[in-house]
Design a protein around this motif. Structure first.
Motif, mmCIF file in Angstrom:
data_model
loop_
_atom_site.group_PDB
_atom_site.id
_atom_site.type_symbol
_atom_site.label_atom_id
_atom_site.label_comp_id
_atom_site.label_asym_id
_atom_site.label_seq_id
_atom_site.Cartn_x
_atom_site.Cartn_y
_atom_site.Cartn_z
ATOM 1 N N ASN A 37 28.685 3.500 1.545
ATOM 2 C CA ASN A 37 28.678 3.729 2.990
ATOM 3 C C ASN A 37 27.339 4.319 3.439
ATOM 4 O O ASN A 37 27.033 5.489 3.196
ATOM 5 C CB ASN A 37 29.825 4.681 3.362
ATOM 6 N N LEU A 38 26.552 3.496 4.108
ATOM 7 C CA LEU A 38 25.237 3.926 4.580
ATOM 8 C C LEU A 38 25.357 5.005 5.645
ATOM 9 O O LEU A 38 24.557 5.948 5.682
ATOM 10 C CB LEU A 38 24.461 2.725 5.124
ATOM 11 N N TYR A 39 26.354 4.886 6.510
ATOM 12 C CA TYR A 39 26.524 5.845 7.604
ATOM 13 C C TYR A 39 26.787 7.250 7.069
ATOM 14 O O TYR A 39 26.134 8.222 7.478
ATOM 15 C CB TYR A 39 27.668 5.388 8.504
ATOM 16 N N HIS A 40 27.719 7.378 6.141
ATOM 17 C CA HIS A 40 28.042 8.696 5.593
ATOM 18 C C HIS A 40 26.885 9.241 4.753
ATOM 19 O O HIS A 40 26.649 10.456 4.737
ATOM 20 C CB HIS A 40 29.320 8.617 4.757
ATOM 21 N N ALA A 41 26.183 8.371 4.070
ATOM 22 C CA ALA A 41 25.018 8.823 3.302
ATOM 23 C C ALA A 41 23.952 9.386 4.236
ATOM 24 O O ALA A 41 23.330 10.420 3.943
ATOM 25 C CB ALA A 41 24.456 7.665 2.483
ATOM 26 N N THR A 42 23.748 8.714 5.383
ATOM 27 C CA THR A 42 22.772 9.195 6.355
ATOM 28 C C THR A 42 23.214 10.505 6.986
ATOM 29 O O THR A 42 22.386 11.384 7.263
ATOM 30 C CB THR A 42 22.545 8.133 7.444
ATOM 31 N N ILE A 43 24.516 10.639 7.228
ATOM 32 C CA ILE A 43 25.043 11.889 7.785
ATOM 33 C C ILE A 43 24.724 13.063 6.866
ATOM 34 O O ILE A 43 24.233 14.112 7.299
ATOM 35 C CB ILE A 43 26.565 11.785 8.021
ATOM 36 N N LEU A 102 13.405 17.456 1.093
ATOM 37 C CA LEU A 102 13.439 16.000 0.959
ATOM 38 C C LEU A 102 14.072 15.562 -0.353
ATOM 39 O O LEU A 102 14.861 14.604 -0.385
ATOM 40 C CB LEU A 102 12.018 15.444 1.083
ATOM 41 N N PHE A 103 13.741 16.235 -1.455
ATOM 42 C CA PHE A 103 14.282 15.838 -2.759
ATOM 43 C C PHE A 103 15.805 15.973 -2.779
ATOM 44 O O PHE A 103 16.515 15.037 -3.177
ATOM 45 C CB PHE A 103 13.671 16.694 -3.867
ATOM 46 N N ALA A 104 16.310 17.129 -2.328
ATOM 47 C CA ALA A 104 17.766 17.344 -2.322
ATOM 48 C C ALA A 104 18.463 16.358 -1.394
ATOM 49 O O ALA A 104 19.513 15.788 -1.742
ATOM 50 C CB ALA A 104 18.075 18.779 -1.903
ATOM 51 N N ALA A 105 17.883 16.139 -0.211
ATOM 52 C CA ALA A 105 18.494 15.211 0.738
ATOM 53 C C ALA A 105 18.489 13.781 0.198
ATOM 54 O O ALA A 105 19.467 13.030 0.367
ATOM 55 C CB ALA A 105 17.745 15.277 2.072
ATOM 56 N N THR A 106 17.413 13.399 -0.481
ATOM 57 C CA THR A 106 17.329 12.052 -1.055
ATOM 58 C C THR A 106 18.339 11.861 -2.175
ATOM 59 O O THR A 106 18.979 10.806 -2.287
ATOM 60 C CB THR A 106 15.909 11.788 -1.577
ATOM 61 N N VAL A 107 18.499 12.885 -2.998
ATOM 62 C CA VAL A 107 19.484 12.806 -4.089
ATOM 63 C C VAL A 107 20.887 12.626 -3.526
ATOM 64 O O VAL A 107 21.676 11.799 -4.022
ATOM 65 C CB VAL A 107 19.406 14.070 -4.962
ATOM 66 N N VAL A 108 21.209 13.381 -2.486
ATOM 67 C CA VAL A 108 22.531 13.257 -1.859
ATOM 68 C C VAL A 108 22.708 11.864 -1.265
ATOM 69 O O VAL A 108 23.763 11.226 -1.423
ATOM 70 C CB VAL A 108 22.709 14.335 -0.773
ATOM 71 N N PHE A 109 21.673 11.355 -0.596
ATOM 72 C CA PHE A 109 21.757 10.023 0.007
ATOM 73 C C PHE A 109 21.985 8.954 -1.054
ATOM 74 O O PHE A 109 22.867 8.086 -0.904
ATOM 75 C CB PHE A 109 20.464 9.737 0.768
ATOM 76 N N TYR A 157 18.973 18.594 6.561
ATOM 77 C CA TYR A 157 17.861 18.978 7.426
ATOM 78 C C TYR A 157 18.334 19.816 8.610
ATOM 79 O O TYR A 157 17.618 20.711 9.078
ATOM 80 C CB TYR A 157 17.116 17.741 7.910
ATOM 81 N N ALA A 158 19.545 19.533 9.108
ATOM 82 C CA ALA A 158 20.087 20.344 10.201
ATOM 83 C C ALA A 158 20.286 21.782 9.741
ATOM 84 O O ALA A 158 19.946 22.734 10.465
ATOM 85 C CB ALA A 158 21.412 19.751 10.683
#
Length: 217
Positions: free
Chosen positions: A73-79, A55-62, A85-86
């Motif tokens: 870009n919200l879409y690319h951040a969500t990707i 979660l921490f790494a994914a949140t930092v990237v987002f 997680y994938a």
């Protein structure tokens, strides 16, 4: 499924989702992996850790993509958030359902991996608990001498490396004493089959993934 072929399937899917940004594909992969892990009776504690640890790494990237890029870009951040997680769940599907021993045997027998690499990999994984024990022993000895060794102390890792070198020599001598020769053919004690069914599953999953990956967003 054959362990070696399963590894190549996971690597292929990971490569594809890294090259083609697709939110729907990421979510489908995460959902299927989660269902598969539950079907394999993986404990809820492990699944919870799979959700919390990245979660921490994914949140930092987002946050980096959404707040600190010109387009926000919200879409690319969500990707990118879901892609992490994938990767984690794809890795969990492999590691939680495949033993290192069966993987090494499969790579050696079915994919012609040299035996020295197969046995070297097995030796490395089997020595991990011993390394953990040795590190704790080194720290305990340091504490008895009133010299605390933290986890980032160079002295701790230097002593552990010296111990590992000693173990490697002992391991090499042990394998030679048991008749191991890397340039000689070896008999197969436990054969690992690579069947048409394995190839069918491998091909089917990749074929099903392509339209989802290319035709959705």
């Amino acid at each position: 499924m054959n362990p070696g072929l399963k590894l190549f399937l996971i690597l292929t899917i990971s490569l594809e989702i890294s090259l083609i940004p697709n939110l729907t594909t990421n979510l489908i992969i995460i959902s299927i992996c989660l269902i598969y892990l539950l079907f394999k009776s993986i404990s809820l504690k492990k699944i919870l850790l799979l959700l919390i640890i990245p979660l921490f790494a994914a949140t930092v990237v987002f946050i980096t993509i959404y707040y600190f890029t010109p387009n926000h870009n919200l879409y690319h951040a969500t990707i990118l958030f879901t892609r992490i997680y994938a990767y984690v769940f794809l890795g969990a599907v492999f590691t939680e359902t495949t033993s290192i021993l069966s993987l090494a045997r499969s790579l050696e027998q079915n994919f012609k991996l040299p035996s020295k690499f197969a046995y070297g990999t097995l030796a490395a994984f089997n020595v991990i608990p011993k390394i953990h024990t040795e590190v704790n022993r080194i720290r305990l000895v340091g504490d008895m001498r009133h010299y605390h060794l933290s986890f980032y102390s160079p002295t701790l890792y230097f002593k552990a490396i010296l111990a590992a070198i000693s173990w490697s020599n002992s391991l090499a001598e042990g394998m030679i004493s048991h008749g191991y020769q890397e340039d000689k053919p070896r008999s197969v004690i436990v054969p690992v089959a690579l069947t048409k069914k394995d190839w069918l599953i491998f091909s089917s999953i990749l074929l099903l993934l392509q339209p989802i990956l290319l035709l959705t967003k």
